[in-house]
Enzyme design. Structure first.
Site, PDB file in Angstrom:
ATOM      1  N   ASP A  10      -2.573  -1.145  -5.187  1.00 35.81           N
ATOM      2  CA  ASP A  10      -2.365  -1.441  -3.766  1.00 35.81           C
ATOM      3  C   ASP A  10      -1.235  -2.462  -3.672  1.00 35.81           C
ATOM      4  O   ASP A  10      -1.354  -3.568  -4.208  1.00 35.81           O
ATOM      5  CB  ASP A  10      -3.681  -2.019  -3.218  1.00 35.81           C
ATOM      6  CG  ASP A  10      -3.589  -2.465  -1.774  1.00 35.81           C
ATOM      7  OD1 ASP A  10      -2.475  -2.494  -1.206  1.00 35.81           O
ATOM      8  OD2 ASP A  10      -4.642  -2.820  -1.220  1.00 35.81           O
ATOM      9  N   ASN A  24       8.413   2.248  10.108  1.00 32.57           N
ATOM     10  CA  ASN A  24       8.961   3.221  11.064  1.00 32.57           C
ATOM     11  C   ASN A  24      10.137   2.559  11.784  1.00 32.57           C
ATOM     12  O   ASN A  24      10.314   1.334  11.693  1.00 32.57           O
ATOM     13  CB  ASN A  24       7.890   3.715  12.037  1.00 32.57           C
ATOM     14  CG  ASN A  24       7.161   2.572  12.711  1.00 32.57           C
ATOM     15  OD1 ASN A  24       7.778   1.692  13.304  1.00 32.57           O
ATOM     16  ND2 ASN A  24       5.845   2.558  12.609  1.00 32.57           N
ATOM     17  N   VAL A  33       0.780   2.844   4.218  1.00 33.69           N
ATOM     18  CA  VAL A  33       1.079   1.567   3.581  1.00 33.69           C
ATOM     19  C   VAL A  33       1.526   0.530   4.619  1.00 33.69           C
ATOM     20  O   VAL A  33       1.232  -0.667   4.488  1.00 33.69           O
ATOM     21  CB  VAL A  33       2.110   1.768   2.437  1.00 33.69           C
ATOM     22  CG1 VAL A  33       3.484   2.108   2.947  1.00 33.69           C
ATOM     23  CG2 VAL A  33       2.150   0.538   1.553  1.00 33.69           C
ATOM     24  N   ASP A  34       2.199   0.966   5.651  1.00 28.61           N
ATOM     25  CA  ASP A  34       2.646   0.089   6.738  1.00 28.61           C
ATOM     26  C   ASP A  34       1.439  -0.620   7.378  1.00 28.61           C
ATOM     27  O   ASP A  34       1.436  -1.848   7.550  1.00 28.61           O
ATOM     28  CB  ASP A  34       3.382   0.965   7.766  1.00 28.61           C
ATOM     29  CG  ASP A  34       4.181   0.178   8.781  1.00 28.61           C
ATOM     30  OD1 ASP A  34       4.357  -1.037   8.606  1.00 28.61           O
ATOM     31  OD2 ASP A  34       4.645   0.799   9.758  1.00 28.61           O
ATOM     32  N   SER A 117       8.349   7.641   2.188  1.00 29.10           N
ATOM     33  CA  SER A 117       8.432   8.964   2.835  1.00 29.10           C
ATOM     34  C   SER A 117       7.504  10.050   2.286  1.00 29.10           C
ATOM     35  O   SER A 117       7.469  11.148   2.843  1.00 29.10           O
ATOM     36  CB  SER A 117       9.870   9.528   2.845  1.00 29.10           C
ATOM     37  OG  SER A 117      10.656   8.896   3.826  1.00 29.10           O
ATOM     38  N   THR A 118       6.771   9.781   1.201  1.00 31.05           N
ATOM     39  CA  THR A 118       5.980  10.879   0.614  1.00 31.05           C
ATOM     40  C   THR A 118       4.546  10.950   1.142  1.00 31.05           C
ATOM     41  O   THR A 118       3.753  11.772   0.674  1.00 31.05           O
ATOM     42  CB  THR A 118       5.938  10.803  -0.925  1.00 31.05           C
ATOM     43  OG1 THR A 118       5.238   9.621  -1.317  1.00 31.05           O
ATOM     44  CG2 THR A 118       7.337  10.803  -1.513  1.00 31.05           C
ATOM     45  N   GLY A 119       4.224  10.108   2.125  1.00 35.54           N
ATOM     46  CA  GLY A 119       2.904  10.175   2.746  1.00 35.54           C
ATOM     47  C   GLY A 119       3.001  10.941   4.052  1.00 35.54           C
ATOM     48  O   GLY A 119       3.300  12.141   4.066  1.00 35.54           O
TER      49      GLY A 119
HETATM   50  P1  ADP Z   1       5.671   7.362   4.906  1.00 39.33           P
HETATM   51  O1  ADP Z   1       5.430   7.341   6.391  1.00 39.33           O
HETATM   52  O2  ADP Z   1       6.997   6.724   4.521  1.00 39.33           O
HETATM   53  O3  ADP Z   1       5.471   8.708   4.311  1.00 39.33           O
HETATM   54  P2  ADP Z   1       3.019   6.436   4.011  1.00 39.33           P
HETATM   55  O4  ADP Z   1       2.478   5.052   4.142  1.00 39.33           O
HETATM   56  O5  ADP Z   1       2.356   7.508   4.799  1.00 39.33           O
HETATM   57  O6  ADP Z   1       4.599   6.326   4.321  1.00 39.33           O
HETATM   58  O7  ADP Z   1       2.969   6.882   2.492  1.00 39.33           O
HETATM   59  C1  ADP Z   1       3.858   6.424   1.513  1.00 39.33           C
HETATM   60  C2  ADP Z   1       3.103   6.235   0.210  1.00 39.33           C
HETATM   61  O8  ADP Z   1       2.406   4.990   0.259  1.00 39.33           O
HETATM   62  C3  ADP Z   1       2.054   7.312  -0.079  1.00 39.33           C
HETATM   63  O9  ADP Z   1       2.120   7.649  -1.465  1.00 39.33           O
HETATM   64  C4  ADP Z   1       0.735   6.567   0.200  1.00 39.33           C
HETATM   65  O10 ADP Z   1      -0.345   7.075  -0.577  1.00 39.33           O
HETATM   66  C5  ADP Z   1       1.110   5.172  -0.256  1.00 39.33           C
HETATM   67  N1  ADP Z   1       0.243   4.060   0.171  1.00 39.33           N
HETATM   68  C6  ADP Z   1      -0.649   3.982   1.180  1.00 39.33           C
HETATM   69  N2  ADP Z   1      -1.245   2.770   1.195  1.00 39.33           N
HETATM   70  C7  ADP Z   1      -0.713   2.056   0.158  1.00 39.33           C
HETATM   71  C8  ADP Z   1      -0.908   0.760  -0.391  1.00 39.33           C
HETATM   72  N3  ADP Z   1      -1.771  -0.100   0.141  1.00 39.33           N
HETATM   73  N4  ADP Z   1      -0.172   0.386  -1.483  1.00 39.33           N
HETATM   74  C9  ADP Z   1       0.735   1.228  -2.033  1.00 39.33           C
HETATM   75  N5  ADP Z   1       0.973   2.462  -1.569  1.00 39.33           N
HETATM   76  C10 ADP Z   1       0.252   2.877  -0.499  1.00 39.33           C
END
Ligand code: ADP
Length: 163
Positions: A10, A24, A33-34, A117-119
């Site tokens: 995390d 964003n 993650v945001d 960007s991969t989420g």
């Molecule tokens: P985006 O909108 O850029 O695609 P996301 O947050 O949806 O961003 O996903 C980007 C990556 O961050 C994904 O692999 C997601 O699983 C990962 N992620 C989500 N929460 C956390 C965290 N607390 N720490 C690290 N990575 C995370």
């Protein structure tokens, strides 16, 4: 010249100079993650982000780390994947390069990235990993960069891209 390592975890737990947020363009806080970064950093982060008046895709802006154990949070909005013909690869590369530039400008030596960007933004994982690894490794500065993979699939994809 930037050194790259991979961990699973995390990113809000990362202790170092800076973490990068997959933000964003409004810098208003969202899901993924945001959302995790905003919750962990505390409400002051939202106030600081609003003063930045957004950030274009592929660029990067800096706030303090507030309640996180880092000095800075570098916010970079990744491209939303459409079909690859809307400059998504170039924009994703820019996210990594501009974030690393902000890190150097602020005197950072240790910086952690999530997989931008991969989420929610839907960028194909293997392609995104290649871009991330090449942008970081080609970046010419004495930085220790940690990729923080949140899940096993992301961890394996980065492992493969790192060779
Ligand atoms: P985006 O909108 O850029 O695609 P996301 O947050 O949806 O961003 O996903 C980007 C990556 O961050 C994904 O692999 C997601 O699983 C990962 N992620 C989500 N929460 C956390 C965290 N607390 N720490 C690290 N990575 C995370």
């Amino acid at each position: 010249m930037a050194d790259l390592k991979l961990i699973k975890g995390d990113i809000t737990q990362f202790k170092g100079d800076a973490i990068v947020n997959a933000a964003n363009t409004g810098l208003v806080g969202g899901g993924g993650v945001d959302g995790a970064i905003h919750r962990a950093a505390g409400p002051q982060l939202d106030i600081a982000c609003r003063k930045l008046h957004g950030c274009p895709t592929g660029e990067a802006k800096v706030t303090p780390g507030f309640n996180l154990p880092v000095r800075f949070i570098i916010h970079t909005p990744g491209p939303i994947w459409r079909d690859g013909s809307f400059e998504e690869p170039k924009l994703l590369r820019s996210c990594y390069e501009n974030s690393l530039k902000r890190a150097v400008e602020n005197g950072c030596q240790t910086v952690a990235f999530p997989s931008i960007s991969t989420g929610i933004y839907g960028y194909p994982l293997a392609d995104a990993c290649q871009i991330a690894v090449s942008a970081i490794r080609r970046f010419n500065a004495p930085l220790q960069v940690t990729m923080v993979a949140f899940d096993e699939t992301t961890y394996r994809a980065f492992e493969k891209a790192m060779g």
